[in-house]
Design an enzyme around this catalytic site. Sequence first.
Site, PDB file in Angstrom:
ATOM      1  N   LEU A  10     -80.470  11.182 -32.147  1.00  0.00           N
ATOM      2  CA  LEU A  10     -80.830  12.195 -31.157  1.00  0.00           C
ATOM      3  C   LEU A  10     -81.392  13.440 -31.837  1.00  0.00           C
ATOM      4  CD1 LEU A  10     -77.737  11.890 -28.786  1.00  0.00           C
ATOM      5  CD2 LEU A  10     -79.798  10.473 -28.925  1.00  0.00           C
ATOM      6  N   ARG A  17     -78.968  27.764 -30.349  1.00  0.00           N
ATOM      7  CA  ARG A  17     -78.049  28.650 -31.077  1.00  0.00           C
ATOM      8  C   ARG A  17     -78.533  29.002 -32.488  1.00  0.00           C
ATOM      9  NH1 ARG A  17     -73.043  24.780 -29.768  1.00  0.00           N
ATOM     10  NH2 ARG A  17     -74.776  23.373 -29.316  1.00  0.00           N
ATOM     11  N   GLY A 105     -78.665  14.096 -34.599  1.00  0.00           N
ATOM     12  CA  GLY A 105     -79.538  14.344 -35.750  1.00  0.00           C
ATOM     13  C   GLY A 105     -79.141  15.574 -36.542  1.00  0.00           C
ATOM     14  N   ASN A 173     -64.738  15.291 -30.786  1.00  0.00           N
ATOM     15  CA  ASN A 173     -65.784  14.279 -30.861  1.00  0.00           C
ATOM     16  C   ASN A 173     -66.869  14.707 -31.859  1.00  0.00           C
ATOM     17  OD1 ASN A 173     -67.762  12.340 -30.221  1.00  0.00           O
ATOM     18  ND2 ASN A 173     -68.535  13.573 -28.506  1.00  0.00           N
ATOM     19  N   LYS A 355     -99.626  29.417 -69.748  1.00  0.00           N
ATOM     20  CA  LYS A 355    -100.252  28.812 -68.576  1.00  0.00           C
ATOM     21  C   LYS A 355    -101.209  27.748 -69.065  1.00  0.00           C
ATOM     22  CE  LYS A 355    -103.909  29.065 -66.788  1.00  0.00           C
ATOM     23  NZ  LYS A 355    -105.268  29.317 -66.268  1.00  0.00           N
ATOM     24  N   TYR A 391    -109.977  34.880 -69.245  1.00  0.00           N
ATOM     25  CA  TYR A 391    -110.643  35.081 -67.951  1.00  0.00           C
ATOM     26  C   TYR A 391    -111.549  36.295 -68.018  1.00  0.00           C
ATOM     27  CZ  TYR A 391    -110.904  35.450 -62.822  1.00  0.00           C
ATOM     28  OH  TYR A 391    -111.334  35.500 -61.526  1.00  0.00           O
ATOM     29  N   ARG A 444    -111.040  44.567 -86.657  1.00  0.00           N
ATOM     30  CA  ARG A 444    -110.492  45.856 -86.265  1.00  0.00           C
ATOM     31  C   ARG A 444    -111.157  46.933 -87.110  1.00  0.00           C
ATOM     32  NH1 ARG A 444    -104.998  44.316 -89.311  1.00  0.00           N
ATOM     33  NH2 ARG A 444    -105.599  45.047 -91.372  1.00  0.00           N
TER      34      ARG A 444
HETATM   35  C1  UD1 Z   1     -72.225  17.252 -28.679  1.00  0.00           C
HETATM   36  C2  UD1 Z   1     -71.194  16.490 -27.847  1.00  0.00           C
HETATM   37  C3  UD1 Z   1     -69.794  17.015 -28.160  1.00  0.00           C
HETATM   38  C4  UD1 Z   1     -69.527  16.912 -29.632  1.00  0.00           C
HETATM   39  C5  UD1 Z   1     -70.617  17.632 -30.445  1.00  0.00           C
HETATM   40  C6  UD1 Z   1     -70.425  17.343 -31.910  1.00  0.00           C
HETATM   41  C7  UD1 Z   1     -72.284  15.872 -25.739  1.00  0.00           C
HETATM   42  C8  UD1 Z   1     -72.440  16.175 -24.288  1.00  0.00           C
HETATM   43  N1  UD1 Z   1     -71.472  16.653 -26.433  1.00  0.00           N
HETATM   44  O1  UD1 Z   1     -72.203  18.602 -28.240  1.00  0.00           O
HETATM   45  O2  UD1 Z   1     -68.817  16.269 -27.444  1.00  0.00           O
HETATM   46  O3  UD1 Z   1     -68.243  17.468 -29.931  1.00  0.00           O
HETATM   47  O4  UD1 Z   1     -71.911  17.145 -30.067  1.00  0.00           O
HETATM   48  O5  UD1 Z   1     -71.359  18.053 -32.700  1.00  0.00           O
HETATM   49  O6  UD1 Z   1     -72.863  14.916 -26.215  1.00  0.00           O
HETATM   50  N2  UD1 Z   1     -80.078  16.215 -27.973  1.00  0.00           N
HETATM   51  C9  UD1 Z   1     -81.154  15.495 -27.484  1.00  0.00           C
HETATM   52  N3  UD1 Z   1     -81.517  15.643 -26.193  1.00  0.00           N
HETATM   53  C10 UD1 Z   1     -80.843  16.457 -25.327  1.00  0.00           C
HETATM   54  C11 UD1 Z   1     -79.726  17.190 -25.827  1.00  0.00           C
HETATM   55  C12 UD1 Z   1     -79.375  17.037 -27.151  1.00  0.00           C
HETATM   56  O7  UD1 Z   1     -81.783  14.748 -28.201  1.00  0.00           O
HETATM   57  O8  UD1 Z   1     -81.233  16.513 -24.151  1.00  0.00           O
HETATM   58  C13 UD1 Z   1     -79.706  16.043 -29.384  1.00  0.00           C
HETATM   59  C14 UD1 Z   1     -79.773  17.334 -30.176  1.00  0.00           C
HETATM   60  O9  UD1 Z   1     -81.043  17.490 -30.769  1.00  0.00           O
HETATM   61  C15 UD1 Z   1     -78.700  17.125 -31.225  1.00  0.00           C
HETATM   62  C16 UD1 Z   1     -77.708  16.174 -30.564  1.00  0.00           C
HETATM   63  O10 UD1 Z   1     -78.372  15.623 -29.453  1.00  0.00           O
HETATM   64  O11 UD1 Z   1     -79.204  16.498 -32.390  1.00  0.00           O
HETATM   65  C17 UD1 Z   1     -76.438  16.901 -30.106  1.00  0.00           C
HETATM   66  O12 UD1 Z   1     -76.810  17.920 -29.196  1.00  0.00           O
HETATM   67  P1  UD1 Z   1     -76.100  19.337 -29.171  1.00  0.00           P
HETATM   68  O13 UD1 Z   1     -76.750  20.165 -28.152  1.00  0.00           O
HETATM   69  O14 UD1 Z   1     -75.978  19.871 -30.536  1.00  0.00           O
HETATM   70  O15 UD1 Z   1     -74.655  18.885 -28.613  1.00  0.00           O
HETATM   71  P2  UD1 Z   1     -73.318  19.712 -28.693  1.00  0.00           P
HETATM   72  O16 UD1 Z   1     -73.312  20.742 -27.639  1.00  0.00           O
HETATM   73  O17 UD1 Z   1     -73.069  20.132 -30.088  1.00  0.00           O
HETATM   74 CA    CA Z   2     -74.216  19.835 -32.079  1.00  0.00          CA
END
Ligand code: UD1
Ligand code: CA
Length: 467
Positions: A10, A17, A105, A173, A355, A391, A444
């Site tokens: 993801l 943030r 990710g 999680n 260099k 140069y 010189r």
């Molecule tokens: C998420 C988890 C949370 C966990 C935490 C751990 C959910 C709802 N919550 O929260 O339980 O404790 O990670 O770090 O899953 N992303 C997408 N598409 C979206 C939203 C997010 O690809 O629409 C990707 C982000 O780029 C990121 C990852 O998902 O890489 C996690 O998203 P992020 O917003 O960081 O989730 P958290 O609020 O940290």
């Molecule tokens: Ca996160």
Amino acid sequence: MASVLRAIVLAAGKGTRMNSARPKVLHEAAGRPLLHYVLDVCAEVEAAVVVVVGHQADSVRESCAQRLGLTFAVQEPQLGTGHAVQVGLHAIAEEPDGPVLVLAGDVPLLRASTLRALCSLLQTSGGAAALVSFKATSPGSYGRVIRGSDGHVTGIVEAKDATREQLRIDEVNASLYVFDGHKLRSTIQNLRSDNAQGEFYLTDVIGMLVAKSERVEALIIEDPVEAAGVNTTQELAAVERQIHARRTDRLLAGGVLLERPDTILIGPQVQVAAGARIRAFTILEGGTRIDSGASVGPYCRVENSEIAAGATILDSCLIRDSRVGPRATIGPFAHVRPESVVEEGAKVGNFVELKKTRLGAGSKAPHLSYLGDATIGAKANIGAGTITCNYDGVVKSPTTIEDGAFVGSNSILVAPVTIGRGAYIAAGSVITKDVPADALGVGRARQENKPGWASRRSKKRQEPSGT
Ligand code: UD1
Ligand code: CA
């Protein structure tokens, strides 16, 4: 036939943030985008990867241009982690019949061994999903892992949706899961977004599976650092420190001597041989290679350069795209600019800049020199303050100094010019013409001494003036 392991990574979120225009997964830790660490781990477990991109999809995709075999799925708009997985599953053309990893990710410290343990937990339990959890000292915004009275996982509640009681749960999680592909696909389409953030939460799939009497396991990892997600620049800095600590730990285990490893930064592509010594506050970057018995530091930066066996780089040197031969010495306070070669046993001393220059075996430039576009043979001596004028404001010209030549201090060598084998240059010369082998070049004004001049002058001063 064993089914393929798939992974959905993801990487579509904005990373609000981080307070930055750059997509979060492209922020760099130790010189590499966060996403690449996760992709490396996927490669290690030989998973076929779908990367879900969305926010600045093109730049995320572009950052992966060198990586083969990735599939991209575009999530637009970004409606939450559950929605992202729906999009990712869509890109897996045939029904996934095997396990599907789902990984955030933004978790760069993840280890392949953890994913392997997670997959075998899913297999041995015969469950529908297994997730990574950890005990957090400050659970903050992490989703809380809910367990039933028998201790089994029953769901995950996001912090923003949790009751006060649930917020006290310290098992959280990590956003690293493996699902049975079929069960994930059939459950995730029923996700709803009626929660505090109005998003489709992947975390809700866990409760939905349990409601279907499926089993979900949690792998509680010992080292919570591994699951640290990067959401803020502070977390990015903390993760980067860990990446460097892992790197220096591996090098120490391999027999490299590191002084104050907490102050040393060593890039991922750098090779350091056992028996090399890296002193405090030193940075090694790019494709740098340090051979056994070499010593670098303190306070040096070496980028894309080779430091051969037994060479010594003393305090506060910058060396880039160059080669330092066996037992050569550089510094303190030397600047070795790109395309330079310092051959075996040669010496580049303090406040010397090179260099595109080759300093031959056993040659010395001990103090205060600029040597640019120069080819210097073996056993030459370059006196203090020697400067190659390479140069003229339009073109760069070469200087050749042949074996055994002796260039006196404060000489100006106006290029193009050649100093022949064994020739001498008188100190303070401006050399504009080639000096043949074995000759003395003097360029010189001749010194003249005027006897008695000083006392004549003071007598003159005592005479009354202007009569
Ligand atoms: C998420 C988890 C949370 C966990 C935490 C751990 C959910 C709802 N919550 O929260 O339980 O404790 O990670 O770090 O899953 N992303 C997408 N598409 C979206 C939203 C997010 O690809 O629409 C990707 C982000 O780029 C990121 C990852 O998902 O890489 C996690 O998203 P992020 O917003 O960081 O989730 P958290 O609020 O940290
Ligand atoms: Ca996160």
